[in-house]
Design a protein around this motif. Sequence first.
Motif, PDB file in Angstrom:
ATOM      1  N   ILE A  64       0.828  -1.203   0.000  1.00 42.09           N
ATOM      2  CA  ILE A  64       0.000   0.000   0.000  1.00 42.09           C
ATOM      3  C   ILE A  64       0.864   1.255   0.000  1.00 42.09           C
ATOM      4  O   ILE A  64       0.510   2.261  -0.613  1.00 42.09           O
ATOM      5  CB  ILE A  64      -0.983   0.002   1.195  1.00 42.09           C
ATOM      6  CG1 ILE A  64      -2.019   1.120   1.038  1.00 42.09           C
ATOM      7  CG2 ILE A  64      -0.237   0.103   2.511  1.00 42.09           C
ATOM      8  CD1 ILE A  64      -2.941   0.959  -0.144  1.00 42.09           C
ATOM      9  N   ASP A  65       2.025   1.206   0.637  1.00 42.19           N
ATOM     10  CA  ASP A  65       2.932   2.354   0.609  1.00 42.19           C
ATOM     11  C   ASP A  65       3.365   2.652  -0.827  1.00 42.19           C
ATOM     12  O   ASP A  65       3.397   3.816  -1.255  1.00 42.19           O
ATOM     13  CB  ASP A  65       4.178   2.079   1.457  1.00 42.19           C
ATOM     14  CG  ASP A  65       3.868   1.835   2.913  1.00 42.19           C
ATOM     15  OD1 ASP A  65       2.901   1.110   3.205  1.00 42.19           O
ATOM     16  OD2 ASP A  65       4.603   2.363   3.772  1.00 42.19           O
ATOM     17  N   GLU A  66       3.708   1.596  -1.571  1.00 47.21           N
ATOM     18  CA  GLU A  66       4.151   1.781  -2.952  1.00 47.21           C
ATOM     19  C   GLU A  66       3.006   2.266  -3.831  1.00 47.21           C
ATOM     20  O   GLU A  66       3.173   3.204  -4.634  1.00 47.21           O
ATOM     21  CB  GLU A  66       4.697   0.458  -3.490  1.00 47.21           C
ATOM     22  CG  GLU A  66       5.998   0.031  -2.836  1.00 47.21           C
ATOM     23  CD  GLU A  66       6.438  -1.355  -3.291  1.00 47.21           C
ATOM     24  OE1 GLU A  66       7.637  -1.540  -3.530  1.00 47.21           O
ATOM     25  OE2 GLU A  66       5.574  -2.252  -3.399  1.00 47.21           O
ATOM     26  N   LEU A  67       1.854   1.640  -3.691  1.00 38.56           N
ATOM     27  CA  LEU A  67       0.691   2.033  -4.491  1.00 38.56           C
ATOM     28  C   LEU A  67       0.339   3.491  -4.259  1.00 38.56           C
ATOM     29  O   LEU A  67       0.125   4.259  -5.218  1.00 38.56           O
ATOM     30  CB  LEU A  67      -0.484   1.129  -4.136  1.00 38.56           C
ATOM     31  CG  LEU A  67      -1.846   1.458  -4.753  1.00 38.56           C
ATOM     32  CD1 LEU A  67      -1.779   1.428  -6.267  1.00 38.56           C
ATOM     33  CD2 LEU A  67      -2.908   0.484  -4.240  1.00 38.56           C
ATOM     34  N   ASN A  68       0.303   3.905  -3.009  1.00 39.94           N
ATOM     35  CA  ASN A  68      -0.103   5.276  -2.718  1.00 39.94           C
ATOM     36  C   ASN A  68       0.972   6.288  -3.056  1.00 39.94           C
ATOM     37  O   ASN A  68       0.669   7.454  -3.325  1.00 39.94           O
ATOM     38  CB  ASN A  68      -0.541   5.399  -1.252  1.00 39.94           C
ATOM     39  CG  ASN A  68      -1.892   4.753  -1.020  1.00 39.94           C
ATOM     40  OD1 ASN A  68      -2.516   4.241  -1.952  1.00 39.94           O
ATOM     41  ND2 ASN A  68      -2.371   4.761   0.210  1.00 39.94           N
ATOM     42  N   CYS A  69       2.237   5.875  -3.075  1.00 43.04           N
ATOM     43  CA  CYS A  69       3.298   6.763  -3.567  1.00 43.04           C
ATOM     44  C   CYS A  69       3.019   7.149  -5.015  1.00 43.04           C
ATOM     45  O   CYS A  69       3.125   8.324  -5.387  1.00 43.04           O
ATOM     46  CB  CYS A  69       4.651   6.067  -3.444  1.00 43.04           C
ATOM     47  SG  CYS A  69       6.008   6.918  -4.289  1.00 43.04           S
ATOM     48  N   ALA A  82       6.629  13.196   1.604  1.00 44.20           N
ATOM     49  CA  ALA A  82       8.086  13.178   1.475  1.00 44.20           C
ATOM     50  C   ALA A  82       8.549  12.506   0.194  1.00 44.20           C
ATOM     51  O   ALA A  82       9.712  12.676  -0.205  1.00 44.20           O
ATOM     52  CB  ALA A  82       8.710  12.478   2.682  1.00 44.20           C
ATOM     53  N   SER A  83       7.693  11.730  -0.476  1.00 46.32           N
ATOM     54  CA  SER A  83       8.118  11.031  -1.693  1.00 46.32           C
ATOM     55  C   SER A  83       8.152  11.996  -2.879  1.00 46.32           C
ATOM     56  O   SER A  83       7.527  13.067  -2.854  1.00 46.32           O
ATOM     57  CB  SER A  83       7.183   9.859  -1.996  1.00 46.32           C
ATOM     58  OG  SER A  83       5.909  10.308  -2.402  1.00 46.32           O
TER      59      SER A  83
END
Length: 413
Positions: A152-157, A204-205
């Motif tokens: 989910i971190d990657e998807l939402n990034c 931050a991304s």
Amino acid sequence: MKTDVVPRILDAMRQAADPSAVTRSFCERIFLLHDHVRVLSVGKAGVTMMQAGLDVFDDRVSAGLAIAPEEQCVIHSPDARVRYAPSDHPLPTERSVAAAEAMLSFVGDGDEPLVVLLSGGGSAMVTNPADGVSIDDLRSVADGLMRAGATIDELNCVRKHLDLAKGGHVGVATNGRPVMVGVISDVLGDRLDVISSGPFVGDASVFADARRVLDRWGVRVAAVDGVIGRGREGAVEETPKPGDLRLSGIRHEVLASNTIVAKAAALEIERGITPVEVHAAQAGQAAEWGGMVAERLKTGVGAIVLGGEPVVSGVPRNSGGGPMQEAVLAAGHALHDTPGWLVIGYATDGVDGPTGAAGAVLTPESVPDAQRCEAALRSHNSFPVLADAGAILKGGPTGTNLNDVLIGIRWRA
């Protein structure tokens, strides 16, 4: 302790995941600070949290907007001050775009303090495509990343760099007014910048991070590649970053998370068996979760509770199942020659993959034969096998999302 404990464990988890009580407590702490407020509620618990807010603030609510699944919106308690906007999940639709337009307009109107009640699912339910991408592009990217097994971190990034209703953009639209955000967390570690893609939080991304995610999982959509490429070159503005002064009046509070659900299950299990191990905030592959539970149960009497968000990578489009179903099937397969056990997998939102199931339950008596288990695990097609075994937990949206819980219990045979 036998299978008759299953309804009690499920009921304990459902009660722990109910967002009403924690939302009321949050609103009560705000109540005396402001004469009037505007209330925005977004996510799978959108209607439930809005109703809790209305119960507390009563006539202090000058206006409200609730964005939630359609089945919630059609059964809400009528209130002339509140607009109920149905939207969709897990992939965005045109209703998601309409919901984003309504939300951005709502947070920019008036000058009263804003109370935001945020729960899981907001990333799909509220979508404002950036210039150069369409809703279909965003659907393709999200579907590709989820099927590939992205976190989910990657998807939402990636979402935050393609969508102007995420990554702090909505916070900027509040124009510096006081904003108090109460959050039901569906993200491991309760990261505010990831929950619903952080609409009120500095991000931050950067575009280069989004590019790395797409490259890692081999997801290619021409329009998306173009926007990400222009962003890396500086031709598209970055998301608002942590420390952005435009977000300085916004405060967040996490109201509930997966840990409380896992602990509720453990307390119910302890009524009949000990010891009980609890491991919350877990990630990884669903089949690996099943293997971990099986290894624990093979050691002897006791129980293990895993909470968090497992994924299933490389899912073919014609396969049916979900992370909890796959985890339960993997555990059952590994335990096929072990006596006296029970494995429960439960998705707290009531939806485990595109199957209409909330999870599954297996025992030594119901576990499918080894060949069927192996074939289903290879193809990530667990639902038909579990359905034939009578092992499916009936599902349907619960109105909240605090991730998944996998439980293994072993008693003396």
